[in-house]
Design an enzyme around this catalytic site. Structure first.
Site, PDB file in Angstrom:
ATOM      1  N   TYR A 145      -1.410   0.166  10.671  1.00 22.53           N
ATOM      2  CA  TYR A 145      -1.741  -0.456   9.383  1.00 22.53           C
ATOM      3  C   TYR A 145      -0.536  -0.345   8.430  1.00 22.53           C
ATOM      4  CZ  TYR A 145      -3.632  -0.866   4.668  1.00 22.53           C
ATOM      5  OH  TYR A 145      -3.825  -1.227   3.357  1.00 22.53           O
TER       6      TYR A 145
ATOM      7  N   SER B 128       0.825  -1.223   0.000  1.00 22.19           N
ATOM      8  CA  SER B 128       0.000   0.000   0.000  1.00 22.19           C
ATOM      9  C   SER B 128       0.855   1.267   0.000  1.00 22.19           C
ATOM     10  CB  SER B 128      -0.864  -0.013   1.262  1.00 22.19           C
ATOM     11  OG  SER B 128      -1.374   1.274   1.520  1.00 22.19           O
TER      12      SER B 128
ATOM     13  N   GLU C 158       0.220   3.622   1.706  1.00 20.86           N
ATOM     14  CA  GLU C 158       0.259   4.027   3.113  1.00 20.86           C
ATOM     15  C   GLU C 158       1.650   3.732   3.714  1.00 20.86           C
ATOM     16  OE1 GLU C 158      -2.198   5.663   4.560  1.00 20.86           O
ATOM     17  OE2 GLU C 158      -1.582   5.582   6.656  1.00 20.86           O
TER      18      GLU C 158
END
Ligand code: NAP
Ligand code: G4F
Length: 327
Positions: free
Chosen positions: A152, A128, A130
């Protein structure tokens, strides 16, 4: 013989589009779902209803190594697409431990099961953007260092490193897609794009008065999930396993998204959007922008949807949804 693919997270947004895509390619498609989901078909399978009869569903848990081994040894798939994860970042701040457990152990169990029992299986890990978090350079590419800003993000960096390590140490065909945000009418209602388009439709039909949002200045590089699942398949169908950034190369603020979504139904977002500090995250990822030139060059991948087409698709679908379902 038909190729066999196993998808974890098949009930999610990407899992549903990928299952459709692979069925069209002639694959036998297997999905691993949690028992709680398997027992609640009418709710949890809403994205798969139209193809459910063509799928092979196996109840299993990403939190149990035994269950992962059972499924991998039973199917011995040609390809595993590991999409199952606790993927909602707000929730990761509320329950760090289960996010870490599911996301890191789930990936590790699958890699270990492949190594021990099915070493010819190719493995895709859902990395990701992220992971870039507090970005170290703009735009971000495959060589940009990671600086995650949530548990996460940390769990995805660990999954990425596990995947790379299994590729290097055991010569398995393992790769990660570093996918930037991708949305669709099948996006979960908790994510900001769907929260906006659903609210736009509800406000248009007089079911809701306003829309509370957090940081509307955050910028994301938003693509369409339909485009992004094709990139996953392309990564597993090359000679060499490598990692790829998948993005559109353009980014917009949450405010831009809301402005366009409201405009599409002739409303002014300023009259409806209320910024609430309580919806801000303890540590925010302010801005993400991907450079996917490697994927364009080596996978011959490029997105068909731009920002405007994506927002139009989601608003149209939510107008239809609210009109039909009444909520
Ligand atoms: P999603 O709609 O939230 O779907 C997540 C899937 O994971 C669902 O099928 C869910 O199953 C399953 N899952 C959640 N917790 C689980 C658990 N404890 N055990 C087993 N399965 C579990 O996510 P998505 O948007 O399709 O994303 C797919 C993957 O790509 C995720 O790994 C996500 O982190 C990653 N990713 C997404 C984006 C994006 O913008 N969409 C960008 C980069 C990476 P249930 O139906 O049982 O809840
Ligand atoms: O839609 P979001 O919740 O997505 P976020 O946090 O970027 O994560 C998604 O994309 C990642 C890829 O970069 C995936 F790995 C991950 O699984 C997930 O699919 O939030 C987007 C932005 C954030 O900056 C958030 O602070 O929107 C901001 N925002 C503002 N108001 C809001 C809200 N986000 C949500 N969910 N809800 C709000 O009311």
């Amino acid at each position: 013989m038909k190729k066999k693919a196993l998808i974890t997270g098949i009930t999610g947004q990407d899992g549903s589009y990928l299952a459709e895509f692979l069925l069209k390619k002639g694959y036998s498609v297997h999905g691993m779902v949690r028992r709680v989901a398997a027992e609640d078909e009418s709710h949890r399978f809403w994205r798969l209803r139209h193809i459910k009869k063509s799928l092979n569903i196996h109840a299993g848990s990403l939190e149990s190594y035994a269950s992962v081994i059972n499924i991998v040894t039973k199917i011995k798939p040609n390809e595993i697409y590991h999409l199952g994860a606790q993927s909602y970042i707000d929730y990761a701040f509320k329950d760090e431990f289960s996010t870490i457990n599911t996301n890191i152990n789930g990936t590790h169990f699958l890699l270990s099961a492949i190594k021990e029992f099915s070493p010819k299986t190719k493995f895709y890990f859902a990395g990701s953007s992220e992971m870039f978090g507090k970005v170290r350079e703009v735009p971000q590419n495959e060589k940009t260092p990671f600086y995650p800003r949530s548990v996460y993000g940390i769990s995805k960096v660990a999954g990425f490193d596990l995947t790379r390590n299994y590729r290097e140490a055991y010569k398995l065909f393992c790769c990660s897609g570093i996918l930037f945000n991708h949305e669709s009418p099948r996006r979960g209602f908790e994510f900001v794009t769907r929260k906006i388009t659903h609210a736009v439709a509800r406000i248009k039909f007089g079911l809701q008065k306003d829309l509370q949002l957090g940081n509307i200045d955050a910028k994301r590089d938003w693509g369409h999930a339909k485009d992004y699942v094709e990139a996953m398949w392309l990564m597993l169908n090359r000679k060499k396993p490598e990692d790829y950034v998948i993005s559109t190369g353009k980014h917009y603020t949450v405010r831009d998204f809301a402005k366009l979504a409201f405009k599409l139904v002739d409303l002014d977002y300023k009259k409806f959007v209320k910024v609430e500090k309580k919806l801000y995250r303890p540590s925010e990822v302010e801005s993400l922008l991907g450079n996917c030139s490697k994927a364009k060059r080596e996978l011959k991948w490029k997105p068909k949807y731009d920002f405007k087409k994506l927002v139009e698709d989601m608003v149209k679908a939510d107008l239809e949804f609210v009109e039909k379902e009444g909520y």
